[in-house]
Design a protein around this motif. Structure first.
Motif, short mmCIF file in Angstrom:
data_model
loop_
_atom_site.label_atom_id
_atom_site.label_comp_id
_atom_site.label_asym_id
_atom_site.label_seq_id
_atom_site.Cartn_x
_atom_site.Cartn_y
_atom_site.Cartn_z
N ALA A 20 71.25 33.62 43.09
CA ALA A 20 71.24 31.97 43.90
C ALA A 20 72.34 31.61 43.62
CB ALA A 20 70.49 31.19 42.84
N ARG A 21 73.48 32.15 42.79
CA ARG A 21 74.78 31.41 42.91
C ARG A 21 75.38 32.28 44.06
NH1 ARG A 21 74.08 31.55 37.19
NH2 ARG A 21 75.03 33.99 37.17
N ALA A 22 75.10 33.37 44.31
CA ALA A 22 75.79 34.08 45.63
C ALA A 22 75.39 33.26 46.83
CB ALA A 22 75.41 35.68 45.62
N ASN A 23 74.16 32.97 47.06
CA ASN A 23 73.57 32.01 48.07
C ASN A 23 74.40 30.78 48.27
OD1 ASN A 23 71.73 34.11 48.59
ND2 ASN A 23 69.95 32.73 47.78
N ARG A 24 74.43 30.04 46.81
CA ARG A 24 75.09 28.68 47.12
C ARG A 24 76.58 29.00 47.45
NH1 ARG A 24 74.37 23.98 43.93
NH2 ARG A 24 76.22 22.77 44.10
N ALA A 25 77.44 29.95 47.19
CA ALA A 25 78.65 30.28 47.43
C ALA A 25 78.78 30.31 49.13
CB ALA A 25 79.17 31.27 46.70
N ASP A 26 77.59 30.89 49.53
CA ASP A 26 77.59 31.06 50.88
C ASP A 26 77.38 29.90 51.77
OD1 ASP A 26 78.07 33.90 50.72
OD2 ASP A 26 76.19 34.61 51.25
N PHE A 27 76.36 29.16 51.07
CA PHE A 27 76.24 27.85 51.89
C PHE A 27 77.68 27.00 51.67
CE2 PHE A 27 71.58 28.70 50.28
CZ PHE A 27 71.31 29.40 51.56
N ASP A 28 78.07 26.86 50.50
CA ASP A 28 79.30 26.07 50.47
C ASP A 28 80.60 26.57 51.30
OD1 ASP A 28 78.15 24.46 48.36
OD2 ASP A 28 78.91 25.79 46.66
N ASP A 29 80.66 27.78 51.27
CA ASP A 29 81.85 28.35 52.30
C ASP A 29 81.37 27.78 53.76
OD1 ASP A 29 82.97 29.60 50.31
OD2 ASP A 29 82.44 31.69 50.90
N ALA A 30 80.22 27.73 54.15
CA ALA A 30 79.84 27.14 55.37
C ALA A 30 79.92 25.78 55.59
CB ALA A 30 78.55 28.16 55.81
N MET A 103 64.92 36.77 48.48
CA MET A 103 64.35 36.42 49.74
C MET A 103 65.21 35.60 50.38
SD MET A 103 60.34 35.52 48.46
CE MET A 103 59.71 36.03 47.00
N VAL A 104 65.72 34.68 49.94
CA VAL A 104 66.62 33.71 50.75
C VAL A 104 67.83 34.56 51.12
CG1 VAL A 104 67.95 31.56 50.71
CG2 VAL A 104 65.81 31.66 49.93
N ARG A 105 68.29 35.32 50.10
CA ARG A 105 69.53 36.02 50.51
C ARG A 105 69.26 36.83 51.79
NH1 ARG A 105 74.06 35.45 49.25
NH2 ARG A 105 75.59 36.97 49.53
N SER A 106 68.01 37.54 51.77
CA SER A 106 67.79 38.63 52.75
C SER A 106 67.86 37.81 54.01
CB SER A 106 66.49 39.17 52.61
OG SER A 106 66.45 39.99 51.37
N VAL A 135 67.28 28.97 44.56
CA VAL A 135 67.56 29.94 45.41
C VAL A 135 68.91 29.61 46.00
CG1 VAL A 135 64.92 30.17 46.11
CG2 VAL A 135 66.49 28.44 47.22
N GLY A 136 69.73 28.84 45.28
CA GLY A 136 70.82 28.62 45.81
C GLY A 136 70.99 27.13 46.57
N GLU A 137 70.16 26.33 46.39
CA GLU A 137 70.05 25.08 47.05
C GLU A 137 71.01 24.00 46.28
OE1 GLU A 137 68.12 26.10 44.75
OE2 GLU A 137 66.50 24.99 44.25
N HIS A 138 71.19 23.01 46.79
CA HIS A 138 72.38 21.80 46.29
C HIS A 138 71.29 20.91 45.72
CE1 HIS A 138 75.02 23.64 49.19
NE2 HIS A 138 75.78 23.31 48.11
N HIS A 139 70.11 20.59 46.28
CA HIS A 139 69.02 19.71 46.08
C HIS A 139 67.55 20.09 45.92
CE1 HIS A 139 72.55 16.75 46.42
NE2 HIS A 139 72.46 16.90 47.53
N ARG A 140 66.64 19.54 45.15
CA ARG A 140 65.52 20.01 45.11
C ARG A 140 64.59 18.72 45.31
NH1 ARG A 140 64.54 23.88 40.02
NH2 ARG A 140 64.01 25.34 41.46
N VAL A 141 63.90 18.75 45.99
CA VAL A 141 63.00 17.49 46.32
C VAL A 141 61.51 18.00 46.50
CG1 VAL A 141 62.53 15.57 48.32
CG2 VAL A 141 64.83 16.29 47.93
N MET A 142 60.61 17.11 46.13
CA MET A 142 59.07 17.55 46.27
C MET A 142 58.34 16.20 46.85
SD MET A 142 57.60 17.00 42.49
CE MET A 142 55.89 17.27 43.19
#
Lengths: 226, 226
Positions: A20-30, A103-106, A135-142
């Motif tokens: 999840a941290r790797a996903n978050r880094a990708d989202f932040d970079d973008a 799954m999100v990484r893939s 999953v690397g999200e910034h926010h969680r909403v339900m």
């Protein structure tokens, strides 16, 4: 036996957090703000997104759809000219009941991150396991639909604690239900004191503007790339 | 990696089936018919049971309640003087999203089987994993609420295939929804041809008599102990 199971589960969640941290880094970079949207099946995640994707003040939104099987929701959103990526959780198993970081990484290579400001991840409909897997999200909403009754915060407290906003959907149906809105809100407050809530109806559009403003502000809060 | 995961999952399900067979033998020895009742959160399992437990033509019903946390549903049913046993799935974990055969096995000593003809197991609210874990039941029934939309059979096909009856609940709300009942029934038929459905409303009582008759017949179908 019991200790072993706890250790295995903790190991799975630790491994998940690393990805999840790797996903978050990708989202932040973008420079893409990511919102993980969760609810029970049929609470109205897709219907609300259909209402939301227009008039986002120039913010470019994309959706990552998590489903056990099929692409019904992705097709609905794609018809609104929103970039949609589909994850199916069923290959090689009876079907995972949640998205996990791997799954999100893939899926990331299939998401046009450079064209987006905001990515909404529509999780599998389930009030238990999605709350356990970042999953690397910034926010969680339900979303909690009024048709589900007032007791859901007490029965699924982890989900209500894991999120930072509850959208109370199908508010147009309240006159037709034996449902006490005050009791639902009190139960939310009991398990997650101070948690913001918003009353919405994906059907009538009531409250959708407030939710849209929340998303616009969420995009503003995340630092843009250098 | 993928093969390994599949093998582990198959192993878990095999072990579960072994325990489920032991549960089934105990239920058969006691002459108790067992129905595993499944649905999404808030579809109305408890409300429907509250409507159902009276006037069962002398059949003695008990309930086994599966919840992640708390005993709200068990308390509601116990107030109707029904023997209720509670299983909470959260100890030592974030909370299991389904009942498995071992959880039910652990509960059996607390169930007064000798006083019952029918045991309804109210599973955790979830349309994915409960369908994968047999618990020793004779029959599997699911509730699909009209507020969840027409697409659920296509999105959660395993659940609709695993059951032998779909109760379409909250039928009183149809006039207030953008909902096509014919489309839901066609989707049920598409994933599970020939599957019986019954339209019910736990709120108004519509269709509950038909469901009660189904239960009475189910008890009649299971052989009584020697």
């Amino acid at each position: 036996m019991h200790r072993t199971k706890v250790r295995i589960v903790e190991g799975v969640l630790d491994a998940n957090d690393t990805i999840a941290r790797a996903n978050r880094a990708d989202f932040d970079d973008a420079g893409v703000t990511v919102v993980n949207l969760m609810s029970a099946p049929g609470a109205g995640k897709t219907s609300l997104l259909e209402r939301t994707v227009r008039n986002l003040e120039g913010i470019r939104i994309g959706v990552l759809e998590g489903d056990v099987q099929g692409s019904l929701d992705a097709d609905r959103l794609a018809s609104l000219h929103v970039p949609v990526t589909q994850i199916n959780t069923d290959p090689g198993f009876g079907g995972e009941c949640h998205l996990d970081a791997n799954m999100v990484r893939s899926a990331i290579p299939s998401i046009p991150l450079e064209e987006l400001d905001l990515l909404v991840i529509e999780n599998v409909g389930n009030l238990v396991c999605p709350a356990e897997f970042r999953v690397g999200e910034h926010h969680r909403v339900m979303i909690s639909s009024v048709t589900e009754g007032e007791d859901k915060p007490l029965k699924y407290p982890l989900m209500f604690r894991a999120c930072e906003l509850v959208l109370v959907n199908k508010i147009d149906l309240v006159p037709h239900l034996d449902f006490d809105l005050g009791k639902l809100l009190a139960n939310v407050e009991a398990v997650h004191p101070g948690m913001p809530t918003a009353l919405v109806s994906a059907r009538t559009g009531e409250g959708v503007e407030e939710w849209r403003r929340w998303l616009v502000q969420a995009v503003g809060r995340v630092a843009q790339p250098a």
